[in-house]
Design an enzyme around this catalytic site. Structure first.
Site, PDB file in Angstrom:
ATOM      1  N   ARG A  79       4.626  -5.702 117.575  1.00  0.00           N
ATOM      2  CA  ARG A  79       3.772  -6.587 116.763  1.00  0.00           C
ATOM      3  C   ARG A  79       2.757  -5.765 115.978  1.00  0.00           C
ATOM      4  O   ARG A  79       2.295  -6.176 114.915  1.00  0.00           O
ATOM      5  CB  ARG A  79       3.071  -7.644 117.635  1.00  0.00           C
ATOM      6  CG  ARG A  79       2.145  -8.570 116.827  1.00  0.00           C
ATOM      7  CD  ARG A  79       1.879  -9.916 117.496  1.00  0.00           C
ATOM      8  NE  ARG A  79       1.619  -9.819 118.913  1.00  0.00           N
ATOM      9  CZ  ARG A  79       0.491  -9.375 119.474  1.00  0.00           C
ATOM     10  NH1 ARG A  79      -0.515  -8.973 118.698  1.00  0.00           N
ATOM     11  NH2 ARG A  79       0.360  -9.324 120.768  1.00  0.00           N
ATOM     12  N   TYR A  94       3.761 -20.276  92.883  1.00  0.00           N
ATOM     13  CA  TYR A  94       4.847 -20.631  93.796  1.00  0.00           C
ATOM     14  C   TYR A  94       4.422 -21.845  94.639  1.00  0.00           C
ATOM     15  O   TYR A  94       3.258 -21.944  95.041  1.00  0.00           O
ATOM     16  CB  TYR A  94       5.151 -19.428  94.686  1.00  0.00           C
ATOM     17  CG  TYR A  94       6.278 -19.679  95.651  1.00  0.00           C
ATOM     18  CD1 TYR A  94       7.587 -19.752  95.212  1.00  0.00           C
ATOM     19  CD2 TYR A  94       6.029 -19.872  97.005  1.00  0.00           C
ATOM     20  CE1 TYR A  94       8.622 -19.997  96.090  1.00  0.00           C
ATOM     21  CE2 TYR A  94       7.065 -20.122  97.892  1.00  0.00           C
ATOM     22  CZ  TYR A  94       8.363 -20.187  97.420  1.00  0.00           C
ATOM     23  OH  TYR A  94       9.379 -20.443  98.293  1.00  0.00           O
ATOM     24  N   ASP A 137       0.650 -11.708  92.831  1.00  0.00           N
ATOM     25  CA  ASP A 137       2.012 -11.935  93.338  1.00  0.00           C
ATOM     26  C   ASP A 137       2.968 -11.308  92.323  1.00  0.00           C
ATOM     27  O   ASP A 137       3.107 -11.792  91.204  1.00  0.00           O
ATOM     28  CB  ASP A 137       2.268 -13.441  93.492  1.00  0.00           C
ATOM     29  CG  ASP A 137       3.625 -13.738  94.127  1.00  0.00           C
ATOM     30  OD1 ASP A 137       4.556 -12.920  93.964  1.00  0.00           O
ATOM     31  OD2 ASP A 137       3.762 -14.794  94.763  1.00  0.00           O
ATOM     32  N   LYS A 159      13.393 -11.872  97.471  1.00  0.00           N
ATOM     33  CA  LYS A 159      13.941 -11.970  96.123  1.00  0.00           C
ATOM     34  C   LYS A 159      14.544 -10.631  95.685  1.00  0.00           C
ATOM     35  O   LYS A 159      15.541 -10.222  96.232  1.00  0.00           O
ATOM     36  CB  LYS A 159      12.851 -12.470  95.165  1.00  0.00           C
ATOM     37  CG  LYS A 159      12.065 -13.689  95.704  1.00  0.00           C
ATOM     38  CD  LYS A 159      12.913 -14.931  95.886  1.00  0.00           C
ATOM     39  CE  LYS A 159      12.244 -16.034  96.694  1.00  0.00           C
ATOM     40  NZ  LYS A 159      10.933 -16.446  96.262  1.00  0.00           N
TER      41      LYS A 159
HETATM   42  C1  LIG Z   1       9.799 -17.005  96.928  1.00  0.00           C
HETATM   43  C2  LIG Z   1       8.427 -16.729  96.481  1.00  0.00           C
HETATM   44  C3  LIG Z   1       7.352 -16.712  97.387  1.00  0.00           C
HETATM   45  C4  LIG Z   1       7.515 -17.032  98.838  1.00  0.00           C
HETATM   46  O1  LIG Z   1       8.319 -16.111  99.491  1.00  0.00           O
HETATM   47  P1  LIG Z   1       9.156 -16.442 100.832  1.00  0.00           P
HETATM   48  O2  LIG Z   1       9.803 -15.133 101.125  1.00  0.00           O
HETATM   49  O3  LIG Z   1      10.108 -17.531 100.497  1.00  0.00           O
HETATM   50  O4  LIG Z   1       8.175 -16.871 101.857  1.00  0.00           O
HETATM   51  C5  LIG Z   1       6.101 -16.399  96.891  1.00  0.00           C
HETATM   52  N1  LIG Z   1       5.896 -16.139  95.589  1.00  0.00           N
HETATM   53  C6  LIG Z   1       6.906 -16.154  94.695  1.00  0.00           C
HETATM   54  C7  LIG Z   1       6.611 -15.861  93.261  1.00  0.00           C
HETATM   55  C8  LIG Z   1       8.196 -16.447  95.098  1.00  0.00           C
HETATM   56  O5  LIG Z   1       9.176 -16.488  94.196  1.00  0.00           O
END
Ligand SMILES: *Cc1c(COP(=O)(O)O)cnc(C)c1O
Length: 428
Positions: free
Chosen positions: A77, A130, A217, A242
């Site tokens: 952890r 998001y 982000d 992604k």
């Molecule tokens: C998919 C996504 C998230 C969230 O990510 P997860 O891995 O699904 O928790 C956050 N920000 C953006 C821009 C995303 O495309």
């Protein structure tokens, strides 16, 4: 410097794509295995009681690490070799002081936001963001006394700076701070850009004892086409699900950036237990070796498709980052901030929901699914799917109409992809 942490060869600074093959991994520690084994272990055996004591002193912040001291392995952890190797490699791309990986992009975002805010604070964010991020800000943070305010992404730096000034003043009145500005650029699904460098300058000039954290982000364009930390951001966040994972077979996230802020994020991750697991970290380490190839190829495909979609009789508008139809201001930001438009784009079709659905249901190579950044192409309908909880006013404000379709372009043969899009357009 141990050989596996060397980033130079002679006078040459090695490129990230070269370092992805071995950086941070010492084969001698794993029987010479060319690739990292999966360290599927919950806990690690200390060589001596003294070692255990020293490791915990660092893990719990009782003393600073010596410059060359690695945090000893304690418990998965807190740390684990697969996570550390992945974190070191991710740090290379964005030149981050430190990276932490999480069980999801949302775990990274939630942990980071909780780490830097406290009751009475305000957090600003650019919208649309998001869906999970907006849910966190609008519905969860207020329960802990943190107010979140949205600023439309496409309104420009002057409007954002005004919101920054007002939020800092309002927070001060109640004894709080403007804790953070959270930017998602390009915005999803409209691809509007927020000027990261200008926002960093505005925050630096803000009259507040503690400078708010600028968090970006970077899921859509990072790490190849946009580097928020180099533009002045304090933290960059990723859904590794992604592009970095890139094969639509895992969920993970990352937060990286300035050492002092990352120490706060690390504390919150250790206690919240929101780290990634060793197997997922191993898959991501493997994905990083081909990241540049995948992102380059999918971007070339997306540029070709965007050109052909532009001017098609069934397509009203093609929305790409800094694209031909974007404002002069948007194109300036793109030129200063992005090395490419990436491969997630949206199109407005001639018609409404019925036409969009006919188009989506006619696609064969493009799979009808949310998410993006995988090797295969995907298509989705933001208005009824990812953004279905938006009010109609919010949809209108953010440009999310019923005729909008989002495409995530993969690495297939581009002529095949075009045939698929063209035949589906013919049917609407
Ligand atoms: C998919 C996504 C998230 C969230 O990510 P997860 O891995 O699904 O928790 C956050 N920000 C953006 C821009 C995303 O495309």
């Amino acid at each position: 410097m141990p050989k596996h942490k060397n980033r130079t060869l002679g006078t040459r600074t090695l490129a990230p794509e070269t370092l992805m093959m071995g950086y941070g991994y010492d084969p001698a520690l794993s029987e010479g295995a060319i690739k990292t084994p999966i360290f599927q272990a919950s806990t690690f055996v200390f060589k001596s009681a003294e070692d255990g004591k020293r490791f915990f002193e660092v893990a719990y912040g009782l003393r600073e690490k010596d410059p060359d001291e690695a945090l000893g392995l304690i418990y998965s952890r807190i740390n684990n070799p697969n996570l550390e190797i992945l974190e070191d490699r991710l740090s290379v791309w964005d030149a981050a002081d430190r990276t932490l990986v999480f069980s999801s992009g949302m775990a990274a975002i939630t942990t980071a936001v909780l780490a830097v805010s406290r009751p009475g604070d305000i957090v600003l964010y650019t919208a649309p963001a998001y869906g999970g991020t907006e849910y966190l800000f609008d519905r969860i943070l207020p329960r802990y006394g943190v107010e979140a305010r949205a600023v439309p992404a496409g309104e420009g730096s002057a409007v954002l700076n005004e919101a920054i000034q007002t939020a800092a003043e309002d927070a001060a009145v109640r004894g709080g701070r403007l804790a953070a500005v959270f930017v998602e650029s390009p915005a999803n699904p409209t691809n509007e850009l927020v000027d990261i460098a200008q926002t960093a300058r505005d925050l630096a000039a803000l009259n507040q004892a503690e400078r708010p954290v600028l968090a970006v982000d970077n899921t859509f364009l990072g790490p190849l086409w946009q580097r928020p930390l180099a533009l002045g951001a304090d933290l960059a966040l990723y859904s590794l699900t992604k592009y970095v994972g890139g094969h639509s077979d895992l969920i993970a996230g990352a937060c990286m950036g300035r050492a002092d802020i990352m120490a706060q994020v690390a504390e919150m991750r250790t206690i919240g237990g929101s780290m990634a697991d060793p197997h997922t970290a191993w898959l991501l380490t493997r994905s990083l070796e081909t990241l540049h190839l995948r992102m380059e190829r999918s971007q070339v495909n997306a540029i070709t498709l965007a050109e052909r979609l532009t001017g098609h009789s069934k397509v009203v508008e093609v929305l790409t980052a800094g694209g031909a139809l974007a404002s002069a201001e948007q194109q300036r930001i793109f030129a200063e901030q992005c090395a490419g438009p990436g491969s997630t784009l949206s199109i407005r079709l001639n018609g409404g929901e019925a036409e969009a659905f006919r188009f989506l249901d006619s696609l064969t190579l493009f799979k009808l699914a949310v998410s993006l950044g995988g090797s295969e192409s995907l298509a989705s309908h933001p208005s009824s799917m990812t953004h279905s909880d938006y009010t109609s006013e919010a949809k209108a404000r953010c440009g999310i109409g019923d005729n909008l379709v989002r495409l995530s372009v993969g690495i297939e043969n581009v002529e095949d992809l075009w045939v698929d899009l063209a035949q589906a357009l013919d049917r609407i």
